[in-house]
Write a protein that holds these residues in place. Structure first.
Motif, PDB file in Angstrom:
ATOM      1  N   CYS A  75      40.758  42.639  35.425  1.00  0.00           N
ATOM      2  CA  CYS A  75      40.647  40.786  35.656  1.00  0.00           C
ATOM      3  C   CYS A  75      39.784  41.429  36.243  1.00  0.00           C
ATOM      4  O   CYS A  75      38.783  41.965  36.645  1.00  0.00           O
ATOM      5  CB  CYS A  75      42.102  40.854  36.822  1.00  0.00           C
ATOM      6  N   CYS A  82      44.579  40.090  42.187  1.00  0.00           N
ATOM      7  CA  CYS A  82      44.764  39.433  43.700  1.00  0.00           C
ATOM      8  C   CYS A  82      45.731  40.498  44.224  1.00  0.00           C
ATOM      9  O   CYS A  82      46.103  41.065  44.153  1.00  0.00           O
ATOM     10  CB  CYS A  82      45.962  38.719  42.307  1.00  0.00           C
ATOM     11  N   CYS A  85      49.095  41.796  43.348  1.00  0.00           N
ATOM     12  CA  CYS A  85      49.412  42.207  41.939  1.00  0.00           C
ATOM     13  C   CYS A  85      49.735  43.562  41.775  1.00  0.00           C
ATOM     14  O   CYS A  85      48.987  44.689  42.723  1.00  0.00           O
ATOM     15  CB  CYS A  85      48.596  41.706  41.577  1.00  0.00           C
ATOM     16  N   ASP A 102      39.437  45.712  37.831  1.00  0.00           N
ATOM     17  CA  ASP A 102      38.911  44.814  37.591  1.00  0.00           C
ATOM     18  C   ASP A 102      36.993  45.239  37.281  1.00  0.00           C
ATOM     19  O   ASP A 102      37.074  45.639  37.085  1.00  0.00           O
ATOM     20  CB  ASP A 102      38.208  44.863  39.370  1.00  0.00           C
ATOM     21  N   THR A 110      43.755  39.275  32.550  1.00  0.00           N
ATOM     22  CA  THR A 110      43.656  38.433  31.708  1.00  0.00           C
ATOM     23  C   THR A 110      42.930  38.418  30.654  1.00  0.00           C
ATOM     24  O   THR A 110      41.460  38.954  30.354  1.00  0.00           O
ATOM     25  CB  THR A 110      42.165  38.379  32.877  1.00  0.00           C
ATOM     26  N   ARG A 155      43.019  33.672  34.759  1.00  0.00           N
ATOM     27  CA  ARG A 155      42.334  33.160  35.655  1.00  0.00           C
ATOM     28  C   ARG A 155      41.340  32.448  34.947  1.00  0.00           C
ATOM     29  O   ARG A 155      40.233  32.187  34.379  1.00  0.00           O
ATOM     30  CB  ARG A 155      41.613  34.336  36.216  1.00  0.00           C
ATOM     31  N   GLN A 209      48.638  29.971  40.690  1.00  0.00           N
ATOM     32  CA  GLN A 209      49.390  30.326  41.702  1.00  0.00           C
ATOM     33  C   GLN A 209      49.549  28.864  42.621  1.00  0.00           C
ATOM     34  O   GLN A 209      50.553  29.307  43.416  1.00  0.00           O
ATOM     35  CB  GLN A 209      49.040  31.791  41.669  1.00  0.00           C
ATOM     36  N   LEU A 232      44.075  30.547  47.861  1.00  0.00           N
ATOM     37  CA  LEU A 232      44.469  31.327  47.165  1.00  0.00           C
ATOM     38  C   LEU A 232      42.747  32.569  47.461  1.00  0.00           C
ATOM     39  O   LEU A 232      42.867  33.324  46.863  1.00  0.00           O
ATOM     40  CB  LEU A 232      42.935  30.485  45.815  1.00  0.00           C
ATOM     41  N   ARG A 259      41.459  35.388  45.336  1.00  0.00           N
ATOM     42  CA  ARG A 259      41.261  34.593  43.471  1.00  0.00           C
ATOM     43  C   ARG A 259      40.304  34.716  44.057  1.00  0.00           C
ATOM     44  O   ARG A 259      40.127  33.617  45.155  1.00  0.00           O
ATOM     45  CB  ARG A 259      42.628  33.426  43.576  1.00  0.00           C
ATOM     46  N   LYS A 260      39.367  34.505  43.049  1.00  0.00           N
ATOM     47  CA  LYS A 260      38.280  34.356  43.541  1.00  0.00           C
ATOM     48  C   LYS A 260      37.806  32.791  42.516  1.00  0.00           C
ATOM     49  O   LYS A 260      36.764  33.052  41.907  1.00  0.00           O
ATOM     50  CB  LYS A 260      37.430  34.995  42.584  1.00  0.00           C
ATOM     51  N   HIS A 261      38.692  32.232  42.885  1.00  0.00           N
ATOM     52  CA  HIS A 261      38.378  30.667  42.401  1.00  0.00           C
ATOM     53  C   HIS A 261      38.480  29.293  43.445  1.00  0.00           C
ATOM     54  O   HIS A 261      39.409  30.333  44.036  1.00  0.00           O
ATOM     55  CB  HIS A 261      38.814  31.159  40.705  1.00  0.00           C
TER      56      HIS A 261
END
Ligand code: SF4
Length: 477
Positions: A173, A177, A180, A186, A228, A262, A287, A294, A299-301
Motif C-alpha cells: 500500500c 491506514c 488497518c 508500505d 492495493t 487507494r 472510506q 482521511l 490516508r495520503k489522498h
C-alpha cells in the motif's frame, strides 16, 4: 468481567458472548477475589441440557436460563453452545441500556444460519421469526440476513460443479491506514520487494494453472485484492493479468475484479491495462468523503483525488465500480458520515460497501470505546443508499466493530459481486495466491472446509517461492 464455568467446556461460547455484549471490558477466568462476575453452568437432566447464567455487575445481579433437548454428536455440541450462549445473553442483556441489534447471534457470517435454515425448507417469514425468537435479532437485521441468505442461495444454485474462484493478493500500500491490521507493506519502506514479489506471484499463477487444469476446473471469478493491487506498475499489472488469462480456463468467468483501492495509485495507463485485459469490476475506496477524517487515519489522498480517480475510471472502461466507506472513523460523526454516503451515492457506483470501524490488535491506531457509532446513524446511511436504488446482498460482522454493527455490500441493478458472495458465504472452492492467501476447499455443502495457507509476509513469500509452487501443484480438489 471475570467468568467461571461449571459443568461444561464451552469456553469459546462464553468468551464470544461476553465480547459481543461487553466489548469494552476485559474478560478473564475467575481467579481473583472481588469484582464483577459471570457464572455459566450446565446440567443434563431427563434428556435436557439446562444452561444457567448469573451476572453480577456492581450491585446488580441478573440471571438467565435456556433448556434444550439433549442431542448426540456434533449437533449435541452445537446445542450445548447455543444453550450456554442464550442463558448468558438473557442474563447480560438486563445490564445493557438497549438490546443489541444482533441479539445473541455471534460470529462473522450472520447470514449463514439463516441460509441453512432456509435450505431445510423454511419460508422467509418462518426464517425471520426464527432469527427473532431464537437469537433475538432485531426485525431490520433479520431482514438483512434474509437478503444476504437469498443472494447466497441464488449463487449456490447457479454454481457449476467445475467452478472455482481465484484470489491473488498484492500486500503493498502507499501508506498504512491507521485502522488497518492487514499485513500490508508500505511502499516507501518495502517498495524494493514489489518486483521480486511480482515474479514469485507469476510463478504461483502458473503452478495453480497447471493444478486447476489437471483437476478440470474452470474459474468462476477472479479477484485481485490487497493491500492495493494498483501499487503495481501498469506493466506489472499487465503481466499479472495476462498470466492469469493464459494459465487458467476463463471461458466461464463471470467477473474479474481488481481492487484499485487507494485513489493515489490509480493512473490512466493502469486503468487502460485493466480495461484492455477484460477486467470487469474495480474498487475505488474513499472510506470517507471528508478530508480531515482521511488525514486522521493516515490516508495520503484527498476527496478530490477520489473524484478524479472515479471519473478517470468511468472514461477508461465499462467497469462495475465498488466504493467502500467506513462508519465510525475518528473525527467523523453522524452528519459527516451521512454526507460521505450522499456524495458517494451521487457518483452512482454499481456497488457500495459500508463497513463499521473495528478495533484490531495489529492496527497502528487505538480507538476509543465501541459505541462511537450509533445504530440510528448507520440506519440513516442505509436509508439514503436504499432510496437511491441499492439493495443489500452480502453481510459480515467483525469482533469489536463500532456499535456491534455490521458490514454490508449493496448493489444496484442486481450487480452483485459473485466472488464476494462465494467467499463470504463459503460457497465452493477458493484458490488463493500470494502472501497471506488462504485457499479454502469446501465439502459437505460448506460445512467442512480445508484451509491451505501461504506465508503471511511478502518477504517470506519471496524466499519460499519454490515450496509454495510445489504445494500448489500438490492440491487435489
Ligand atoms: S489501503 Fe487498505 S490494505 Fe492498505 S493499509 Fe489502507 S486499509 Fe489497509
Amino acid at each position: 468481567m471475570k467468568y467461571r464455568i461449571i459443568g461444561h467446556d464451552r469456553l469459546t461460547a462464553v468468551q464470544d458472548m461476553l465480547i459481543a455484549l461487553l466489548p469494552d471490558e476485559k474478560h478473564m477466568p475467575d481467579d481473583l477475589e472481588g469484582g464483577d462476575l459471570c457464572i455459566s453452568t450446565l446440567e443434563r437432566t431427563d434428556g435436557w441440557v439446562v444452561a444457567a447464567a448469573s451476572v453480577s455487575r456492581g450491585d446488580k445481579t441478573t440471571c438467565g436460563e435456556c433448556r434444550e433437548r439433549e442431542q448426540s454428536g456434533e449437533e449435541g455440541k452445537r446445542i450445548v453452545s447455543y444453550a450456554v450462549k442464550t442463558a448468558l445473553y438473557r442474563a447480560i442483556v438486563q445490564h445493557l441500556e438497549s438490546e443489541p441489534v444482533w441479539g445473541s447471534l455471534t460470529g462473522v457470517k450472520p447470514a449463514k444460519p439463516a441460509r441453512v435454515y432456509m435450505q431445510q425448507g423454511n419460508s422467509i417469514a418462518d426464517t425471520e421469526k426464527w432469527l427473532r425468537d431464537r437469537y433475538f435479532v432485531s426485525p431490520d437485521r433479520a431482514e438483512l440476513c434474509i437478503a444476504a441468505a437469498e443472494a447466497a442461495l441464488e449463487t449456490e444454485r447457479k454454481l457449476r460443479p467445475d467452478e472455482v474462484q481465484l484470489y491473488a493478493g498484492i500486500p503493498f500500500c502507499p501508506s498504512k491506514c491507521a485502522y488497518c491490521s492487514f499485513v500490508s507493506n508500505d511502499m516507501v519502506r518495502w517498495g524494493h520487494l514489489i518486483e521480486p514479489y511480482h515474479r514469485a506471484l507469476l510463478r504461483e499463477v502458473e503452478a495453480a494453472g497447471v493444478m486447476l487444469s489437471r483437476e478440470n476446473r474452470r474459474i468462476g471469478s477472479v479477484y485481485i485484492g490487497g493491500g492495493t493491487p494498483t501499487t503495481l506498475s501498469a506493466q506489472q499489472l499487465d503481466e499479472l493479468i495476462k498470466a492469469i488469462r493464459s494459465s487458467f480456463d476463463l471461458s466461464a468467468c463471470r467477473e474479474f475484479t481488481v481492487e484499485a483501492g487507494r485513489p493515489e495509485t490509480i493512473t490512466c495507463d493502469k486503468l487502460e491495462v485493466l480495461a484492455h485485459n477484460g477486467v470487469s469490476r474495480i474498487s475505488i475506496n474513499p472510506q470517507t468523503m471528508n478530508d480531515q477524517v482521511l488525514e486522521n487515519v493516515g490516508r495520503k489522498h484527498t476527496v478530490a483525488d477520489i473524484i478524479n480517480a472515479y471519473s478517470m475510471a468511468r472514461r477508461a472502461g465499462d467497469f462495475d465500480i465498488n466504493m467502500d466507506l467506513i462508519a465510525g472513523l475518528p473525527g467523523d460523526n453522524g452528519d459527516s458520515l451521512l454526507n460521505s454516503v450522499r456524495r458517494v451515492v451521487e457518483l452512482d457506483p454499481e456497488n457500495i460497501t459500508v463497513h463499521c470501524l473495528a478495533r484490531k490488535k495489529g492496527a497502528p491506531m487505538r480507538f476509543g470505546k465501541r459505541g462511537e457509532l450509533t445504530r440510528s446513524e448507520l440506519d440513516a446511511c442505509y436509508e439514503v443508499i436504499e432510496k437511491a436504488g441499492y439493495k443489500p446482498y452480502y453481510l459480515y460482522r467483525q469482533k469489536y466493530s463500532a456499535g456491534g454493527l455490521e458490514n454490508i455490500g449493496f448493489c444496484k441493478n442486481d450487480k452483485k459481486s459473485h466472488y464476494n458472495i462465494c467467499m463470504m458465504e463459503e460457497i465452493g472452492d477458493v484458490v488463493a495466491l500470494g502472501a497471506g492467501g488462504i485457499s479454502k476447499l469446501c465439502s459437505e455443502q460448506g460445512q467442512k472446509i480445508v484451509r491451505i495457507c501461504n506465508p503471511k509476509y511478502p518477504i517470506e513469500y519471496v524466499e519460499r517461492a519454490d515450496s509454495i509452487v510445489n504445494k500448489k501443484l500438490d492440491i487435489t480438489l
